[in-house]
Structure formats: C-alpha cells, structure tokens
Design a protein around this motif. Sequence first.
Motif, PDB file in Angstrom:
ATOM      1  N   MET B   1     140.782   7.882  34.382  1.00  0.00           N
ATOM      2  CA  MET B   1     139.492   7.842  35.090  1.00  0.00           C
ATOM      3  C   MET B   1     138.697   6.654  34.542  1.00  0.00           C
ATOM      4  O   MET B   1     138.603   6.477  33.336  1.00  0.00           O
ATOM      5  CB  MET B   1     138.726   9.155  34.813  1.00  0.00           C
ATOM      6  CG  MET B   1     137.647   9.449  35.826  1.00  0.00           C
ATOM      7  SD  MET B   1     136.753  11.015  35.530  1.00  0.00           S
ATOM      8  CE  MET B   1     138.068  12.238  35.556  1.00  0.00           C
ATOM      9  N   SER B   2     138.167   5.829  35.446  1.00  0.00           N
ATOM     10  CA  SER B   2     137.392   4.685  34.974  1.00  0.00           C
ATOM     11  C   SER B   2     136.006   5.154  34.555  1.00  0.00           C
ATOM     12  O   SER B   2     135.564   6.258  34.883  1.00  0.00           O
ATOM     13  CB  SER B   2     137.262   3.650  36.089  1.00  0.00           C
ATOM     14  OG  SER B   2     136.333   4.122  37.050  1.00  0.00           O
ATOM     15  N   GLU B   3     135.315   4.291  33.816  1.00  0.00           N
ATOM     16  CA  GLU B   3     133.944   4.598  33.418  1.00  0.00           C
ATOM     17  C   GLU B   3     133.089   4.883  34.655  1.00  0.00           C
ATOM     18  O   GLU B   3     132.295   5.824  34.681  1.00  0.00           O
ATOM     19  CB  GLU B   3     133.390   3.399  32.628  1.00  0.00           C
ATOM     20  CG  GLU B   3     131.975   3.605  32.129  1.00  0.00           C
ATOM     21  CD  GLU B   3     131.400   2.358  31.451  1.00  0.00           C
ATOM     22  OE1 GLU B   3     132.141   1.389  31.208  1.00  0.00           O
ATOM     23  OE2 GLU B   3     130.186   2.365  31.173  1.00  0.00           O
ATOM     24  N   PHE B   6     133.911   8.291  36.155  1.00  0.00           N
ATOM     25  CA  PHE B   6     133.438   9.349  35.270  1.00  0.00           C
ATOM     26  C   PHE B   6     131.926   9.522  35.397  1.00  0.00           C
ATOM     27  O   PHE B   6     131.421  10.648  35.509  1.00  0.00           O
ATOM     28  CB  PHE B   6     133.821   9.017  33.822  1.00  0.00           C
ATOM     29  CG  PHE B   6     133.448  10.107  32.855  1.00  0.00           C
ATOM     30  CD1 PHE B   6     134.204  11.261  32.768  1.00  0.00           C
ATOM     31  CD2 PHE B   6     132.340   9.973  32.032  1.00  0.00           C
ATOM     32  CE1 PHE B   6     133.865  12.273  31.888  1.00  0.00           C
ATOM     33  CE2 PHE B   6     131.991  10.977  31.144  1.00  0.00           C
ATOM     34  CZ  PHE B   6     132.762  12.131  31.068  1.00  0.00           C
ATOM     35  N   THR B   9     130.915  11.470  38.340  1.00  0.00           N
ATOM     36  CA  THR B   9     131.051  12.924  38.215  1.00  0.00           C
ATOM     37  C   THR B   9     129.914  13.505  37.373  1.00  0.00           C
ATOM     38  O   THR B   9     129.538  14.657  37.539  1.00  0.00           O
ATOM     39  CB  THR B   9     132.396  13.343  37.588  1.00  0.00           C
ATOM     40  OG1 THR B   9     132.409  12.955  36.215  1.00  0.00           O
ATOM     41  CG2 THR B   9     133.571  12.715  38.296  1.00  0.00           C
ATOM     42  N   LEU B  10     129.380  12.709  36.460  1.00  0.00           N
ATOM     43  CA  LEU B  10     128.268  13.191  35.641  1.00  0.00           C
ATOM     44  C   LEU B  10     126.951  13.246  36.412  1.00  0.00           C
ATOM     45  O   LEU B  10     126.041  13.989  36.040  1.00  0.00           O
ATOM     46  CB  LEU B  10     128.046  12.275  34.424  1.00  0.00           C
ATOM     47  CG  LEU B  10     129.065  12.323  33.294  1.00  0.00           C
ATOM     48  CD1 LEU B  10     128.649  11.357  32.193  1.00  0.00           C
ATOM     49  CD2 LEU B  10     129.179  13.737  32.728  1.00  0.00           C
ATOM     50  N   LEU B  22     121.199   8.210  36.279  1.00  0.00           N
ATOM     51  CA  LEU B  22     122.161   7.521  35.390  1.00  0.00           C
ATOM     52  C   LEU B  22     122.403   6.084  35.850  1.00  0.00           C
ATOM     53  O   LEU B  22     123.453   5.505  35.576  1.00  0.00           O
ATOM     54  CB  LEU B  22     123.487   8.285  35.306  1.00  0.00           C
ATOM     55  CG  LEU B  22     123.408   9.742  34.857  1.00  0.00           C
ATOM     56  CD1 LEU B  22     124.823  10.319  34.722  1.00  0.00           C
ATOM     57  CD2 LEU B  22     122.667   9.882  33.524  1.00  0.00           C
ATOM     58  N   THR B  42     127.398   3.670  22.343  1.00  0.00           N
ATOM     59  CA  THR B  42     128.493   3.883  21.403  1.00  0.00           C
ATOM     60  C   THR B  42     129.292   2.586  21.316  1.00  0.00           C
ATOM     61  O   THR B  42     129.513   1.938  22.341  1.00  0.00           O
ATOM     62  CB  THR B  42     129.406   5.016  21.926  1.00  0.00           C
ATOM     63  OG1 THR B  42     128.618   6.174  22.149  1.00  0.00           O
ATOM     64  CG2 THR B  42     130.512   5.330  20.930  1.00  0.00           C
ATOM     65  N   VAL B  47     137.242  -2.438  20.525  1.00  0.00           N
ATOM     66  CA  VAL B  47     136.763  -2.538  21.910  1.00  0.00           C
ATOM     67  C   VAL B  47     135.454  -3.336  21.940  1.00  0.00           C
ATOM     68  O   VAL B  47     135.354  -4.363  22.610  1.00  0.00           O
ATOM     69  CB  VAL B  47     136.553  -1.143  22.539  1.00  0.00           C
ATOM     70  CG1 VAL B  47     136.055  -1.263  23.975  1.00  0.00           C
ATOM     71  CG2 VAL B  47     137.856  -0.333  22.492  1.00  0.00           C
ATOM     72  N   HIS B 304     134.526  -1.296  31.285  1.00  0.00           N
ATOM     73  CA  HIS B 304     135.304  -0.391  30.426  1.00  0.00           C
ATOM     74  C   HIS B 304     136.215   0.485  31.277  1.00  0.00           C
ATOM     75  O   HIS B 304     135.900   0.824  32.390  1.00  0.00           O
ATOM     76  CB  HIS B 304     134.368   0.523  29.638  1.00  0.00           C
ATOM     77  CG  HIS B 304     133.395  -0.217  28.786  1.00  0.00           C
ATOM     78  ND1 HIS B 304     133.694  -0.657  27.521  1.00  0.00           N
ATOM     79  CD2 HIS B 304     132.132  -0.641  29.037  1.00  0.00           C
ATOM     80  CE1 HIS B 304     132.647  -1.289  27.028  1.00  0.00           C
ATOM     81  NE2 HIS B 304     131.687  -1.291  27.926  1.00  0.00           N
ATOM     82  N   GLY B 305     137.298   0.912  30.671  1.00  0.00           N
ATOM     83  CA  GLY B 305     138.106   2.008  31.230  1.00  0.00           C
ATOM     84  C   GLY B 305     138.941   1.553  32.411  1.00  0.00           C
ATOM     85  O   GLY B 305     138.948   0.419  32.785  1.00  0.00           O
TER      86      GLY B 305
END
Lengths: 305, 305
Positions: B1-3, B6, B9-10, B22, B42, B47, B304-305
């Motif tokens: 799942m890419s950033e 994801f 979904t959040l 978001l 984070t 990375v 990312h991801g």
Amino acid sequence: MSETTFIATLRALAAHPGARGLMDDAAVLDIGGAAIVLTHDTIVEGVHFLPDDPPEDVAWKLVAVNLSDLAAKGAKPLGVLAGYCLTGDDGWDAAFVRGLRDVLGHYETPLLGGDTVSLPQGAPRVLGLTAIGRADGGAPSRTDARAGDALWVTGTIGDAGYGLALLQTGETTPKAPISAYRRPRPLLLEGSALAPHVHAMMDVSDGLLIDAARMAEASGLALEIDLDAAPLSPDVLAQPLDGRALRLSAATAGDDYQLLFAAAPDMTLPVAATRVGTFAEGAGLTLFDRDGPVPLPEKLGYLHG
Amino acid sequence: MSETTFIATLRALAAHPGARGLMDDAAVLDIGGAAIVLTHDTIVEGVHFLPDDPPEDVAWKLVAVNLSDLAAKGAKPLGVLAGYCLTGDDGWDAAFVRGLRDVLGHYETPLLGGDTVSLPQGAPRVLGLTAIGRADGGAPSRTDARAGDALWVTGTIGDAGYGLALLQTGETTPKAPISAYRRPRPLLLEGSALAPHVHAMMDVSDGLLIDAARMAEASGLALEIDLDAAPLSPDVLAQPLDGRALRLSAATAGDDYQLLFAAAPDMTLPVAATRVGTFAEGAGLTLFDRDGPVPLPEKLGYLHG
C-alpha cells in the motif's frame, strides 16, 4: 545506554515547567487558562507487541496506552496524531486501520494528523502516537503525594502480564487476561472523576511496584505496600503459584493501565479502587504481607534498554 | 500500500475540522480562542537520513522538519515531544542528545516529553517528533489558494537534494548544499510574518513541483509554473546539467523546507520570496520555460512507499 540514563541526559533540555521534569506521564501546558495534556508513546514489534498479534489489537493498544496517560492526568482526549510505518504488507496495514477506527470510535477521539513512512523490508514495526487532551480537574502530577496519604489502585493487576505469558507459551485461554494484554482499557472516566480529589496520580504501565516506587521517589517520600492487598482477578489467582510468588508476579507485571493514586486515607472515592499502601516521610519502597516483611524482588517491573 | 493510498483510508477517521482532512502540514485546534498547531513527523534511517550522517545532524533535522511544519502555519513553537529509539550505541545516543540541545536551544523550543524505547540490534532507527505551536496570525491552510493568486517560494530550491546526491557519491564539498540537507532551517520568523497576508501556505518538503501541485489540487485550482523563475543557488547552478534538466532536477528534489505560498500578485511581501507561478480556475499543473511548454517529469518529487 539504558532508558533511565538516556532520560537523565534529556532532562537538561526539559526545563520548561510544562515538561514536569520528564518525571510525569505527560506534559501539561497552560493555554489560555486551559490545562492541555500531551503524551507520546512508541510501541515496537517484538518489544511491546508480538509479531503475530492481530494488527487490529496493535492499533487498539497503541491508542489505549496513550489515552491511559491522558486518563492519569484526568484529561479528556481532544485527538491523536499517528506515526505509522508501512512495511509492504497491505493486509496488515488495512487491519491496523480497522483497529484504529474501532478504538478511536470507542473513545470518541478524532485522528488529527501524523505521518506515514516506509520501513525497509524486514525491519520491526515502530509505531508512535501522540495524544492531546484537556484536563479541567487540575492534571495531578505524580510528584505530589503527601506523607500519610494512602496509595490506591483501580481494578485488578497482573492480568495483562499473565495474558502475555499465556500467548508466549501458545495458550489461547483464559480469554480475559489475553484481552487485557491486547486491548487495554484506558480509564478516562475514572481519571476525570478522580483528578480533582487526588494528590498524585499516574497509570500503571510497567508494573504496580515499579510505578508505585516512582511515585514515591518523585514525591520525595517512603512508601509501604501491603502485598496481600494487591487486587487480583480470579484468572490471575488461579495460577499454580504460592500466594506470595503469585502476588509478586502480578505486582511486577507490565501493561495493567490501571490508575494509581495518592489521596487522604479517609477520602470518599468517586470510583472503585483498592488501598494497597501508605506514604510516609523518608525514602524507599518496603513490602509486607501476612507473613511479615517481603524482600523487594530484583526487578520491580518492566524496564526498557 | 502506498503512502497516498494508506492516508486515503485514514481520512475516514479524521472528520474533525482540526484534522483539515489530513491534507495540510499540521492539525489546528481552537483552544480557548488560540489556534494550536500540532504536527508529527517520523524519520527513518536509510530513508530520511543516511546511516553515517552525524547523529547531531539527525537530531537537528528531526526537530527542524517539524518546526518547518509549524512555520508553514505561521505558528511559534511551544515545545516538542520526542519518540526515541535506543539501539545500544551509546556514542550515537549521546551525540543525538547534543544535536537535540543545539537545535532546541537555537529555536528556543523546550522538550516537553516523549518516549524512549529499545529497538532490536540492527534494526534501522525510527525517530518521531511531535511539535506543538501557537498561531496568532490565522494558521493558513494549503487549501485556500484563489484563482489569480501568484505562487511564491522563499529562498532557493534544490540545495538539499544536491547535497544528498553529493553525500551519496562520497563528496564532501561544496559545503552549503550538504549543510542544507543535514541542517535545514525552519523559517519560523518568515512563516509568522507571512501568515496574516497569504491565502494558502505550506512548506516544500518533497519537492517544489509536487508540493505546488498538492496546493493546487487541495485548493481545486489549476497552476502554471515558470520553471525559469525557480530560484537556484550558485552551487546548484554550477552543476554540469543543461538549463532545463538542472531546473527540473532542483524543482523535484526533496528536503528544501522553504515556504510555498499563494497570495495576491500585487501583495507587498513582508519577507523575500520569488514568484514562480499563477493559479487559475481549472485543475492540473502545467510548466513552461523560455523555450515553451515543459512536459511534466515522471516524478514530481519524493514519494514514500
């Protein structure tokens, strides 16, 4: 470097009164007269949760341990920020989001933001969460217990530790301790009700004895605990251990997330709790039970690093 | 799942207005009439920083990227909470604390709390930080650019990306781009000065083009960027690339931490900035330079991801 040593080196950077000397469960900022409580906990795969724990439960626990810190300051949650690591396992990620939805819905707490990063394949998951809350009842610290106060704890202790031990040996029953380990319940209502009445409060995250000793040390007091008074559930009591060993095992197990508080011994408690000890002038933790003094165990609880 | 997937979904868990869907750099809560800005980033070893980056610089960067999110909302920092992972390398941990002291001292920001955990040996470091700030100038979102607005960017772009490329090939000069990569400067004063005057603002963290496209999409507008206007430092200009390739490389490189904002084209800016584009009704990003239209590069920035 141990966690304790590392935190000591950080303390010099935390002179702001809101940091509470990095001694408390949470930071407390005064913003326009409101006490705003901030806490951050990180959980690591293989350390704080098991690689085969259901991802829904991991999400629950990540939120619950942070809301428990808010509960310990009598704060109501305003929201959380999540630091999530993608590891390429879409099923795990989707299940984690389901668990996040469950726990945030259950505690009526909005997701406010956060960050999603990718971890290299095979790296253990590291999941962070920051919770922010508002304490209208004074945000009790862990540093203000008074000589003569009683020490109280809500609920029962040792359930989650027993649940972890069961999982580590492949057992799936009894269910209650396993659920206590995987889906701890932050005591938000209890914390709000207690906050205006207690002198000091914290949650039991690393074990009753170690957390009680921390409260005593932070308050500059001695503490005597009656091990026989430690409240134990029927499942924990049914373990094949003799009385003292069983009580010591429960009182040094982590992940209880009960509330531990110091208050006048004659206080009428707004919630159910068990008196387990008494603070006095001096320093140090002592234990006794029906058979007399109990030597302190080598480990008072769970310690990182 | 890419950033991206994801986060989609959040989004269902983030209905609170403070979460800004978001879509923004930070969450904004109204607490007693004050706009309180919260952000969490984070960074992961291998990375977001290199295993041999000096730990002092890693600490600097961890704090700086979060303060940059506050800057983008015009907020002054009230403090940070750090999620730190011990990995058994005491020298690294001690150097990290020195870097933390430097950056927190430089930006007069207190450490309020956080959590320290142990990682299994060999696991990549995962470091989280939450910053909280107070925006007295309106906390501009990234969603409110208006048709006809100009797009502006502070400073120069592409320096940090060039610095990273230098480090990856073992170069240690020129110094300025390497420093831009390792010690980014959050533009707190500039952000506070700009906030009351702009319609939309964000920081450039993943690349000028991708972040500008995000602002346009979040605002429901089309955006045209003049690639020749992209402000470049002498070091970046000295790279052996032809003009268009060089500008595209700089405009798609991450880690700039400049401020990107939409404002009326005739606004008198309180800080130095360069106009790079114009918003219009419609959708989508288009590029041009002195030679005509520029096809969009396959990657608009760091993802990312």
